[in-house]
Write a protein that holds these residues in place. Sequence first.
Motif, PDB file in Angstrom:
ATOM      1  N   ALA A  70      85.400  -3.492  12.230  1.00 59.03           N
ATOM      2  CA  ALA A  70      84.024  -3.180  12.645  1.00 59.03           C
ATOM      3  C   ALA A  70      83.115  -4.391  12.425  1.00 59.03           C
ATOM      4  O   ALA A  70      82.270  -4.704  13.275  1.00 59.03           O
ATOM      5  CB  ALA A  70      83.502  -1.963  11.883  1.00 59.03           C
ATOM      6  N   GLN A  71      83.290  -5.092  11.307  1.00 60.24           N
ATOM      7  CA  GLN A  71      82.484  -6.273  11.003  1.00 60.24           C
ATOM      8  C   GLN A  71      82.734  -7.380  12.026  1.00 60.24           C
ATOM      9  O   GLN A  71      81.799  -7.990  12.547  1.00 60.24           O
ATOM     10  CB  GLN A  71      82.793  -6.775   9.587  1.00 60.24           C
ATOM     11  N   ILE A  72      83.993  -7.644  12.338  1.00 60.60           N
ATOM     12  CA  ILE A  72      84.328  -8.706  13.298  1.00 60.60           C
ATOM     13  C   ILE A  72      83.781  -8.369  14.686  1.00 60.60           C
ATOM     14  O   ILE A  72      83.195  -9.217  15.360  1.00 60.60           O
ATOM     15  CB  ILE A  72      85.854  -8.937  13.326  1.00 60.60           C
ATOM     16  N   TRP A  73      83.967  -7.135  15.100  1.00 67.95           N
ATOM     17  CA  TRP A  73      83.477  -6.700  16.407  1.00 67.95           C
ATOM     18  C   TRP A  73      81.951  -6.807  16.472  1.00 67.95           C
ATOM     19  O   TRP A  73      81.379  -7.309  17.443  1.00 67.95           O
ATOM     20  CB  TRP A  73      83.956  -5.286  16.667  1.00 67.95           C
ATOM     21  N   ALA A  74      81.286  -6.341  15.414  1.00 66.82           N
ATOM     22  CA  ALA A  74      79.825  -6.407  15.369  1.00 66.82           C
ATOM     23  C   ALA A  74      79.351  -7.860  15.329  1.00 66.82           C
ATOM     24  O   ALA A  74      78.344  -8.206  15.960  1.00 66.82           O
ATOM     25  CB  ALA A  74      79.308  -5.640  14.157  1.00 66.82           C
ATOM     26  N   ARG A  75      80.060  -8.713  14.622  1.00 63.65           N
ATOM     27  CA  ARG A  75      79.703 -10.140  14.559  1.00 63.65           C
ATOM     28  C   ARG A  75      79.798 -10.764  15.947  1.00 63.65           C
ATOM     29  O   ARG A  75      78.944 -11.546  16.352  1.00 63.65           O
ATOM     30  CB  ARG A  75      80.622 -10.864  13.571  1.00 63.65           C
ATOM     31  N   ARG A  76      80.835 -10.415  16.647  1.00 61.36           N
ATOM     32  CA  ARG A  76      81.027 -10.942  18.010  1.00 61.36           C
ATOM     33  C   ARG A  76      79.873 -10.494  18.917  1.00 61.36           C
ATOM     34  O   ARG A  76      79.376 -11.278  19.721  1.00 61.36           O
ATOM     35  CB  ARG A  76      82.366 -10.458  18.548  1.00 61.36           C
ATOM     36  N   ILE A  77      79.468  -9.260  18.793  1.00 62.31           N
ATOM     37  CA  ILE A  77      78.347  -8.754  19.602  1.00 62.31           C
ATOM     38  C   ILE A  77      77.070  -9.508  19.261  1.00 62.31           C
ATOM     39  O   ILE A  77      76.316  -9.899  20.152  1.00 62.31           O
ATOM     40  CB  ILE A  77      78.171  -7.235  19.393  1.00 62.31           C
ATOM     41  N   ARG A  78      76.825  -9.742  17.978  1.00 68.94           N
ATOM     42  CA  ARG A  78      75.623 -10.485  17.580  1.00 68.94           C
ATOM     43  C   ARG A  78      75.647 -11.910  18.140  1.00 68.94           C
ATOM     44  O   ARG A  78      74.623 -12.431  18.556  1.00 68.94           O
ATOM     45  CB  ARG A  78      75.486 -10.523  16.063  1.00 68.94           C
ATOM     46  N   MET A  79      76.814 -12.545  18.127  1.00 67.17           N
ATOM     47  CA  MET A  79      76.929 -13.918  18.647  1.00 67.17           C
ATOM     48  C   MET A  79      76.676 -13.945  20.148  1.00 67.17           C
ATOM     49  O   MET A  79      75.950 -14.815  20.644  1.00 67.17           O
ATOM     50  CB  MET A  79      78.317 -14.495  18.329  1.00 67.17           C
ATOM     51  N   VAL A  80      77.256 -13.007  20.890  1.00 67.78           N
ATOM     52  CA  VAL A  80      77.064 -12.969  22.339  1.00 67.78           C
ATOM     53  C   VAL A  80      75.609 -12.670  22.675  1.00 67.78           C
ATOM     54  O   VAL A  80      75.034 -13.275  23.579  1.00 67.78           O
ATOM     55  CB  VAL A  80      78.011 -11.924  22.987  1.00 67.78           C
ATOM     56  N   ARG A  81      75.012 -11.784  21.922  1.00 67.67           N
ATOM     57  CA  ARG A  81      73.606 -11.420  22.174  1.00 67.67           C
ATOM     58  C   ARG A  81      72.694 -12.609  21.894  1.00 67.67           C
ATOM     59  O   ARG A  81      71.707 -12.821  22.584  1.00 67.67           O
ATOM     60  CB  ARG A  81      73.215 -10.227  21.314  1.00 67.67           C
ATOM     61  N   ARG A  82      73.036 -13.402  20.876  1.00 66.33           N
ATOM     62  CA  ARG A  82      72.221 -14.568  20.542  1.00 66.33           C
ATOM     63  C   ARG A  82      72.315 -15.625  21.638  1.00 66.33           C
ATOM     64  O   ARG A  82      71.346 -16.327  21.931  1.00 66.33           O
ATOM     65  CB  ARG A  82      72.687 -15.175  19.212  1.00 66.33           C
ATOM     66  N   GLU A  83      73.506 -15.750  22.249  1.00 66.39           N
ATOM     67  CA  GLU A  83      73.704 -16.723  23.323  1.00 66.39           C
ATOM     68  C   GLU A  83      72.996 -16.309  24.602  1.00 66.39           C
ATOM     69  O   GLU A  83      72.660 -17.175  25.421  1.00 66.39           O
ATOM     70  CB  GLU A  83      75.207 -16.891  23.615  1.00 66.39           C
ATOM     71  N   ALA A  84      72.808 -15.023  24.802  1.00 67.87           N
ATOM     72  CA  ALA A  84      72.228 -14.531  26.064  1.00 67.87           C
ATOM     73  C   ALA A  84      70.751 -14.839  26.181  1.00 67.87           C
ATOM     74  O   ALA A  84      70.040 -15.158  25.363  1.00 67.87           O
ATOM     75  CB  ALA A  84      72.440 -13.027  26.187  1.00 67.87           C
ATOM     76  N   LEU A  96      73.845  -3.320   8.888  1.00 66.02           N
ATOM     77  CA  LEU A  96      74.593  -4.008   7.833  1.00 66.02           C
ATOM     78  C   LEU A  96      75.838  -4.717   8.362  1.00 66.02           C
ATOM     79  O   LEU A  96      76.460  -5.488   7.633  1.00 66.02           O
ATOM     80  CB  LEU A  96      75.005  -3.019   6.737  1.00 66.02           C
ATOM     81  N   PHE A  97      76.186  -4.491   9.609  1.00 70.01           N
ATOM     82  CA  PHE A  97      77.395  -5.068  10.190  1.00 70.01           C
ATOM     83  C   PHE A  97      77.059  -6.254  11.080  1.00 70.01           C
ATOM     84  O   PHE A  97      76.002  -6.306  11.692  1.00 70.01           O
ATOM     85  CB  PHE A  97      78.154  -4.010  10.998  1.00 70.01           C
ATOM     86  N   GLY A  98      77.999  -7.204  11.137  1.00 68.61           N
ATOM     87  CA  GLY A  98      77.895  -8.321  12.057  1.00 68.61           C
ATOM     88  C   GLY A  98      77.140  -9.520  11.532  1.00 68.61           C
ATOM     89  O   GLY A  98      76.877 -10.458  12.289  1.00 68.61           O
ATOM     90  N   ARG A  99      76.810  -9.543  10.269  1.00 68.54           N
ATOM     91  CA  ARG A  99      76.108 -10.698   9.692  1.00 68.54           C
ATOM     92  C   ARG A  99      77.110 -11.812   9.387  1.00 68.54           C
ATOM     93  O   ARG A  99      78.289 -11.574   9.207  1.00 68.54           O
ATOM     94  CB  ARG A  99      75.390 -10.289   8.402  1.00 68.54           C
TER      95      ARG A  99
END
Length: 162
Positions: free
Chosen positions: A148-162, A71-74
């Motif tokens: 937690a949302q901002i941190w999770a969003r950042r992880i999702r963005m980095v993972r998408r770029e990888a 539910l986090f990082g959307r």
Amino acid sequence: MQTKGNGPSLRVVTTAMMAFVGVAAFTALSVEDLAGLTADERANLSAGLIARYVIAMAIGGALAGWLFASLFGRRGVLGLVLALLGGLFATMIAGLFGSAFAMLPDLVANGFSMGDLIGIGFGLAVLPLGIASQLFLAAGWLALVIIAQIWARRIRMVRREA
């Protein structure tokens, strides 16, 4: 499920953040309650019991953070709403599991009763109700969930770029 650069995974971040939320909420509510006790009542209070509850809230929060990580990082407003719902659910589950874990040694020693079930069930509502009743705690909870949302969003963005 690691991010680029060997950073923490989304599930690790939400697990850690929700464990912190559970401990922070319980500690804040306990400090307020302890302030209202007399010196004799504080002297009779078991430090081991308090420590057991703090550890149990951390375990409950961590479990809830792991369960609700998706539910986090959307993105967008809907993502923030999902994170707030995830934070609320995680807080409720942290209280429920925290109560169950904290009462487990007593349940094993004394056996299970209906009163124990009520106490464990009350754990589902005690943290959200305690937080909602105090503006300062509500603001702190909201800030931690948004972090937690901002941190999770950042992880999702980095993972998408990888």
